[in-house]
Scaffold this motif. Structure first.
Motif, PDB file in Angstrom:
ATOM      1  N   ALA A   1      16.442 -10.643   7.095  1.00 42.11           N
ATOM      2  CA  ALA A   1      16.601  -9.351   7.748  1.00 42.11           C
ATOM      3  C   ALA A   1      16.048  -8.216   6.894  1.00 42.11           C
ATOM      4  CB  ALA A   1      18.075  -9.097   8.065  1.00 42.11           C
ATOM      5  N   VAL A   2      15.886  -8.448   5.614  1.00 40.16           N
ATOM      6  CA  VAL A   2      15.301  -7.445   4.727  1.00 40.16           C
ATOM      7  C   VAL A   2      13.790  -7.496   4.930  1.00 40.16           C
ATOM      8  CG1 VAL A   2      15.019  -6.748   2.330  1.00 40.16           C
ATOM      9  CG2 VAL A   2      17.176  -7.715   3.084  1.00 40.16           C
ATOM     10  N   ALA A   3      13.210  -6.366   5.212  1.00 44.28           N
ATOM     11  CA  ALA A   3      11.779  -6.323   5.516  1.00 44.28           C
ATOM     12  C   ALA A   3      10.940  -6.786   4.326  1.00 44.28           C
ATOM     13  CB  ALA A   3      11.379  -4.909   5.913  1.00 44.28           C
ATOM     14  N   ALA A   4      10.018  -7.679   4.616  1.00 46.00           N
ATOM     15  CA  ALA A   4       9.079  -8.143   3.590  1.00 46.00           C
ATOM     16  C   ALA A   4       8.029  -7.059   3.368  1.00 46.00           C
ATOM     17  CB  ALA A   4       8.422  -9.439   4.042  1.00 46.00           C
ATOM     18  N   PRO A   5       7.453  -6.999   2.171  1.00 49.04           N
ATOM     19  CA  PRO A   5       6.394  -6.014   1.930  1.00 49.04           C
ATOM     20  C   PRO A   5       5.214  -6.241   2.882  1.00 49.04           C
ATOM     21  CG  PRO A   5       7.130  -7.005  -0.124  1.00 49.04           C
ATOM     22  CD  PRO A   5       7.763  -7.789   0.989  1.00 49.04           C
ATOM     23  N   ASP A   6       4.577  -5.157   3.278  1.00 48.59           N
ATOM     24  CA  ASP A   6       3.445  -5.203   4.200  1.00 48.59           C
ATOM     25  C   ASP A   6       2.133  -5.290   3.410  1.00 48.59           C
ATOM     26  OD1 ASP A   6       1.463  -4.784   6.118  1.00 48.59           O
ATOM     27  OD2 ASP A   6       2.391  -2.979   6.951  1.00 48.59           O
ATOM     28  N   GLY A   7       1.576  -6.498   3.320  1.00 47.86           N
ATOM     29  CA  GLY A   7       0.344  -6.722   2.565  1.00 47.86           C
ATOM     30  C   GLY A   7      -0.821  -5.883   3.066  1.00 47.86           C
ATOM     31  N   LYS A   8      -0.906  -5.694   4.362  1.00 48.79           N
ATOM     32  CA  LYS A   8      -1.990  -4.885   4.937  1.00 48.79           C
ATOM     33  C   LYS A   8      -1.884  -3.433   4.459  1.00 48.79           C
ATOM     34  CE  LYS A   8      -4.160  -3.568   9.264  1.00 48.79           C
ATOM     35  NZ  LYS A   8      -4.164  -3.712  10.730  1.00 48.79           N
ATOM     36  N   ALA A   9      -0.674  -2.893   4.458  1.00 49.78           N
ATOM     37  CA  ALA A   9      -0.476  -1.517   3.992  1.00 49.78           C
ATOM     38  C   ALA A   9      -0.770  -1.397   2.498  1.00 49.78           C
ATOM     39  CB  ALA A   9       0.946  -1.056   4.295  1.00 49.78           C
ATOM     40  N   ILE A  10      -0.346  -2.385   1.722  1.00 46.65           N
ATOM     41  CA  ILE A  10      -0.598  -2.364   0.283  1.00 46.65           C
ATOM     42  C   ILE A  10      -2.100  -2.457   0.014  1.00 46.65           C
ATOM     43  CG2 ILE A  10      -0.196  -3.566  -1.909  1.00 46.65           C
ATOM     44  CD1 ILE A  10       2.505  -4.525  -0.619  1.00 46.65           C
ATOM     45  N   PHE A  11      -2.823  -3.203   0.846  1.00 53.20           N
ATOM     46  CA  PHE A  11      -4.265  -3.383   0.661  1.00 53.20           C
ATOM     47  C   PHE A  11      -5.031  -2.064   0.739  1.00 53.20           C
ATOM     48  CE2 PHE A  11      -8.620  -4.343   2.031  1.00 53.20           C
ATOM     49  CZ  PHE A  11      -9.004  -5.167   0.977  1.00 53.20           C
ATOM     50  N   THR A  12      -4.463  -1.023   1.314  1.00 56.48           N
ATOM     51  CA  THR A  12      -5.186   0.252   1.379  1.00 56.48           C
ATOM     52  C   THR A  12      -5.553   0.756  -0.014  1.00 56.48           C
ATOM     53  OG1 THR A  12      -3.138   1.537   1.505  1.00 56.48           O
ATOM     54  CG2 THR A  12      -4.185   0.932   3.596  1.00 56.48           C
ATOM     55  N   ARG A  13      -4.738   0.450  -1.032  1.00 54.71           N
ATOM     56  CA  ARG A  13      -5.103   0.858  -2.396  1.00 54.71           C
ATOM     57  C   ARG A  13      -6.281   0.037  -2.901  1.00 54.71           C
ATOM     58  NH1 ARG A  13      -0.351  -0.556  -6.692  1.00 54.71           N
ATOM     59  NH2 ARG A  13       0.677   1.270  -5.940  1.00 54.71           N
ATOM     60  N   CYS A  14      -6.428  -1.206  -2.459  1.00 52.42           N
ATOM     61  CA  CYS A  14      -7.548  -2.072  -2.851  1.00 52.42           C
ATOM     62  C   CYS A  14      -8.836  -1.640  -2.125  1.00 52.42           C
ATOM     63  CB  CYS A  14      -7.261  -3.522  -2.496  1.00 52.42           C
ATOM     64  SG  CYS A  14      -5.646  -4.131  -3.017  1.00 52.42           S
ATOM     65  N   ALA A  15      -8.652  -1.211  -0.886  1.00 56.07           N
ATOM     66  CA  ALA A  15      -9.792  -0.856  -0.039  1.00 56.07           C
ATOM     67  C   ALA A  15     -10.581   0.330  -0.586  1.00 56.07           C
ATOM     68  CB  ALA A  15      -9.316  -0.559   1.380  1.00 56.07           C
ATOM     69  N   ALA A  16      -9.967   1.130  -1.421  1.00 58.91           N
ATOM     70  CA  ALA A  16     -10.682   2.268  -2.010  1.00 58.91           C
ATOM     71  C   ALA A  16     -11.925   1.797  -2.755  1.00 58.91           C
ATOM     72  CB  ALA A  16      -9.765   3.044  -2.937  1.00 58.91           C
ATOM     73  N   CYS A  17     -11.885   0.602  -3.325  1.00 60.85           N
ATOM     74  CA  CYS A  17     -13.031   0.061  -4.056  1.00 60.85           C
ATOM     75  C   CYS A  17     -13.660  -1.139  -3.335  1.00 60.85           C
ATOM     76  CB  CYS A  17     -12.612  -0.379  -5.456  1.00 60.85           C
ATOM     77  SG  CYS A  17     -12.026   0.990  -6.489  1.00 60.85           S
ATOM     78  N   HIS A  18     -12.815  -2.036  -2.852  1.00 56.92           N
ATOM     79  CA  HIS A  18     -13.331  -3.259  -2.226  1.00 56.92           C
ATOM     80  C   HIS A  18     -13.720  -3.049  -0.768  1.00 56.92           C
ATOM     81  CE1 HIS A  18     -12.521  -5.925  -5.593  1.00 56.92           C
ATOM     82  NE2 HIS A  18     -11.365  -5.315  -5.752  1.00 56.92           N
ATOM     83  N   THR A  19     -13.449  -1.902  -0.202  1.00 57.46           N
ATOM     84  CA  THR A  19     -13.655  -1.481   1.184  1.00 57.46           C
ATOM     85  C   THR A  19     -12.624  -2.119   2.107  1.00 57.46           C
ATOM     86  OG1 THR A  19     -15.263  -3.125   2.002  1.00 57.46           O
ATOM     87  CG2 THR A  19     -16.150  -1.210   0.790  1.00 57.46           C
ATOM     88  N   ALA A  20     -12.434  -1.527   3.266  1.00 55.26           N
ATOM     89  CA  ALA A  20     -11.419  -1.991   4.218  1.00 55.26           C
ATOM     90  C   ALA A  20     -11.679  -3.416   4.692  1.00 55.26           C
ATOM     91  CB  ALA A  20     -11.344  -1.048   5.403  1.00 55.26           C
ATOM     92  N   THR A  21     -12.944  -3.810   4.709  1.00 57.75           N
ATOM     93  CA  THR A  21     -13.290  -5.159   5.168  1.00 57.75           C
ATOM     94  C   THR A  21     -13.337  -6.156   4.018  1.00 57.75           C
ATOM     95  OG1 THR A  21     -15.655  -4.800   4.898  1.00 57.75           O
ATOM     96  CG2 THR A  21     -14.683  -4.245   7.059  1.00 57.75           C
ATOM     97  N   GLY A  22     -13.203  -5.682   2.780  1.00 58.55           N
ATOM     98  CA  GLY A  22     -13.289  -6.555   1.618  1.00 58.55           C
ATOM     99  C   GLY A  22     -14.722  -6.865   1.216  1.00 58.55           C
ATOM    100  N   ALA A  23     -15.698  -6.138   1.777  1.00 56.95           N
ATOM    101  CA  ALA A  23     -17.114  -6.391   1.478  1.00 56.95           C
ATOM    102  C   ALA A  23     -17.503  -5.982   0.060  1.00 56.95           C
ATOM    103  CB  ALA A  23     -18.003  -5.659   2.480  1.00 56.95           C
ATOM    104  N   GLY A  24     -16.723  -5.110  -0.564  1.00 52.44           N
ATOM    105  CA  GLY A  24     -17.031  -4.670  -1.916  1.00 52.44           C
ATOM    106  C   GLY A  24     -18.184  -3.687  -1.960  1.00 52.44           C
ATOM    107  N   VAL A  25     -18.583  -3.322  -3.175  1.00 50.74           N
ATOM    108  CA  VAL A  25     -19.696  -2.400  -3.404  1.00 50.74           C
ATOM    109  C   VAL A  25     -20.641  -3.102  -4.380  1.00 50.74           C
ATOM    110  CG1 VAL A  25     -20.368  -0.154  -4.350  1.00 50.74           C
ATOM    111  CG2 VAL A  25     -18.226  -0.383  -3.053  1.00 50.74           C
TER     112      VAL A  25
END
Length: 148
Positions: free
Chosen positions: A15-39
């Motif tokens: 019943a305790v909400a699990a962390p939202d990996g998609k929401a956390i990924f927004t910090r990764c997307a700043a460099c790796h991009t939203a699609t994970g394509a990278g730079v």
């Protein structure tokens, strides 16, 4: 108030909400991009290399430590060099690190071997044994995994 505390203690763990990996990924997307394509040249893509690493015990350790300790130093991913620096992702507990790695392994990295989810306990084990490792030490682990 006391009743609320008692009720919360009686709730099943699910019943305790699990962390939202998609929401956390927004910090990764700043460099790796939203699609994970990278730079190109700076931040690697999160694709087949991620899945290949996640399929091996030493690769799973590397992926977890990349989030926990960061990365510094050159990397070669899928035959291409990358020189960006990834800071340690402070403020994430073990469940959050597992959630973001699981998001990448299921929603971002879609090619490569079947993905086995990370658990918070697995992440805690890597974290406990990381000691004074630096981002440069973690980058060297990737070099040791190439071609394995």
């Amino acid at each position: 108030m006391r009743r609320l505390i008692l009720l919360a203690a009686l709730l099943p763990a699910a019943a305790v909400a699990a962390p939202d990996g998609k929401a956390i990924f927004t910090r990764c997307a700043a460099c790796h991009t939203a699609t994970g394509a990278g730079v190109p040249g700076a931040y690697p893509p999160l694709g087949g290399d991620f899945r290949a690493l996640a399929a091996k015990p030493e690769g799973r350790r590397y992926l977890a430590l990349a989030v926990i300790k960061g990365l510094a130093g050159p990397l070669t991913i899928e035959g291409k060099p990358y020189r960006g620096v990834m800071p340690a992702q402070g403020g994430l507990d073990e469940a959050s690190i597992a959630a973001v790695l699981n998001h990448v392994g299921t929603a971002i990295a879609k090619t490569g071997p079947a993905f086995k989810p990370f658990s918070a306990a697995e992440i805690a084990g890597y974290k406990a044994k990381a000691g004074s490792m630096t981002g440069a030490d973690v980058a060297k682990l990737h070099a040791g995994l190439e071609g394995k």
